[in-house]
Design a protein around this motif. Sequence first.
Motif, PDB file in Angstrom:
ATOM      1  N   PHE A  74       0.924  -1.189  -0.006  1.00 19.27           N
ATOM      2  CA  PHE A  74       0.121   0.012  -0.091  1.00 19.27           C
ATOM      3  C   PHE A  74       1.033   1.400   0.158  1.00 19.27           C
ATOM      4  CE2 PHE A  74      -2.899   2.922   2.469  1.00 19.27           C
ATOM      5  CZ  PHE A  74      -3.748   3.088   1.257  1.00 19.27           C
ATOM      6  N   HIS A  75       0.851   1.915  -1.253  1.00 14.47           N
ATOM      7  CA  HIS A  75       2.018   2.901  -1.462  1.00 14.47           C
ATOM      8  C   HIS A  75       2.092   4.018  -0.340  1.00 14.47           C
ATOM      9  CE1 HIS A  75      -0.856   5.092  -3.989  1.00 14.47           C
ATOM     10  NE2 HIS A  75       0.083   6.117  -3.659  1.00 14.47           N
ATOM     11  N   PRO A  76       0.742   4.446   0.123  1.00 14.33           N
ATOM     12  CA  PRO A  76       0.897   5.549   0.928  1.00 14.33           C
ATOM     13  C   PRO A  76       1.651   5.327   2.250  1.00 14.33           C
ATOM     14  CG  PRO A  76      -1.370   5.375  -0.073  1.00 14.33           C
ATOM     15  CD  PRO A  76      -0.528   4.270  -0.561  1.00 14.33           C
ATOM     16  N   LEU A  77       1.190   3.978   2.883  1.00 13.84           N
ATOM     17  CA  LEU A  77       1.631   3.658   4.044  1.00 13.84           C
ATOM     18  C   LEU A  77       3.323   3.411   3.891  1.00 13.84           C
ATOM     19  CD1 LEU A  77       1.208   2.844   6.977  1.00 13.84           C
ATOM     20  CD2 LEU A  77       0.461   0.582   6.065  1.00 13.84           C
ATOM     21  N   ASP A  78       3.459   2.613   2.935  1.00 16.03           N
ATOM     22  CA  ASP A  78       4.856   2.317   2.723  1.00 16.03           C
ATOM     23  C   ASP A  78       5.808   3.466   2.540  1.00 16.03           C
ATOM     24  OD1 ASP A  78       4.079  -0.403   2.958  1.00 16.03           O
ATOM     25  OD2 ASP A  78       4.321  -0.936   0.731  1.00 16.03           O
ATOM     26  N   GLY A  79       5.424   4.430   1.661  1.00 17.77           N
ATOM     27  CA  GLY A  79       6.323   5.497   1.642  1.00 17.77           C
ATOM     28  C   GLY A  79       6.419   6.460   2.932  1.00 17.77           C
ATOM     29  N   VAL A  96       2.214  12.235   3.322  1.00 20.34           N
ATOM     30  CA  VAL A  96       2.210  11.131   2.326  1.00 20.34           C
ATOM     31  C   VAL A  96       1.478  10.129   2.648  1.00 20.34           C
ATOM     32  CG1 VAL A  96       3.984   9.474   1.421  1.00 20.34           C
ATOM     33  CG2 VAL A  96       4.747  11.802   1.528  1.00 20.34           C
ATOM     34  N   ALA A  97       1.277   9.662   3.741  1.00 15.25           N
ATOM     35  CA  ALA A  97       0.349   8.488   4.334  1.00 15.25           C
ATOM     36  C   ALA A  97      -1.055   8.802   3.891  1.00 15.25           C
ATOM     37  CB  ALA A  97       0.464   8.173   5.867  1.00 15.25           C
ATOM     38  N   ALA A 116      -3.308   4.682  10.915  1.00 16.85           N
ATOM     39  CA  ALA A 116      -3.309   5.636  11.972  1.00 16.85           C
ATOM     40  C   ALA A 116      -2.270   6.039  12.741  1.00 16.85           C
ATOM     41  CB  ALA A 116      -4.301   4.758  12.855  1.00 16.85           C
ATOM     42  N   GLU A 117      -0.874   5.191  12.433  1.00 17.68           N
ATOM     43  CA  GLU A 117       0.479   5.747  12.940  1.00 17.68           C
ATOM     44  C   GLU A 117       0.521   7.010  12.558  1.00 17.68           C
ATOM     45  OE1 GLU A 117       3.272   2.984  11.587  1.00 17.68           O
ATOM     46  OE2 GLU A 117       2.103   1.244  12.009  1.00 17.68           O
ATOM     47  N   PHE A 118       0.175   7.623  11.596  1.00 16.71           N
ATOM     48  CA  PHE A 118       0.232   8.936  10.935  1.00 16.71           C
ATOM     49  C   PHE A 118      -1.049   9.730  11.211  1.00 16.71           C
ATOM     50  CE2 PHE A 118       2.857   5.751   9.017  1.00 16.71           C
ATOM     51  CZ  PHE A 118       4.249   6.297   9.166  1.00 16.71           C
ATOM     52  N   PRO A 119      -0.694  11.050  12.016  1.00 17.16           N
ATOM     53  CA  PRO A 119      -2.110  11.510  11.840  1.00 17.16           C
ATOM     54  C   PRO A 119      -2.445  12.363  10.702  1.00 17.16           C
ATOM     55  CG  PRO A 119      -0.238  12.582  13.027  1.00 17.16           C
ATOM     56  CD  PRO A 119       0.129  11.305  12.539  1.00 17.16           C
ATOM     57  N   ARG A 120      -3.721  12.235  10.304  1.00 20.39           N
ATOM     58  CA  ARG A 120      -4.214  12.667   9.313  1.00 20.39           C
ATOM     59  C   ARG A 120      -4.610  14.391   9.397  1.00 20.39           C
ATOM     60  NH1 ARG A 120     -10.280  11.952   6.133  1.00 20.39           N
ATOM     61  NH2 ARG A 120      -9.561  12.803   4.303  1.00 20.39           N
TER      62      ARG A 120
END
Length: 193
Positions: A74-79, A96-97, A116-120
């Motif tokens: 899943f490219h957004p998460l992987d990036g 990016v996420a 969710a490790e990354f805040p939106r």
Amino acid sequence: MTTMVRPRVGVAAARDLAESLLTDLPLRWAHTAGVARRAAELCATMDAADRDRVVTAAWLHDIGYAEPVIDTGFHPLDGARFLRRSGWTARISALVAHHSGACYVAEVRGLHHELAEFPRELSPVADALTYADQTIGPDGTRVDVRARMAEMLARHGATSDNARVHHLRAPDILAAAERVEHRLRGAEQFTTA
């Protein structure tokens, strides 16, 4: 003694990293360069402090497609995870996420907890990143938002994860596009007044 990792920042560093990762994917590189150009054009819609951030995030938004970066597929998460490990700022990693409605696709892929490790972020910067991504086609040419979504659905297929959440993702993308276009109209009126 603990060594402190200095957060990476900057448009030039982002461009160099994206180029090193994506040149083996010529269409992805063309798209990325187009998104970065488009993001730079949208800088008038945000505070001066955020202008480099949106262009930086634009250069980095699709690095998750690069073979050395792929983990979940899943490219957004992987990036975003790659950027975090590499010392980029938490904000750039999170942009990016979550670009272009990634939260909806993450849900159907069972990756919503990981994302969710990354805040939106809900901001002019996040809107501009999504708008830039959704107004540049796979070959780097400018397209209409609706045409871009139609192309993406055709490319991924009617049973893809993107198609399964299109009824949720499309309104979010269109709302971001409307906000950016509204800000652009305001910026144009300000500069012509």
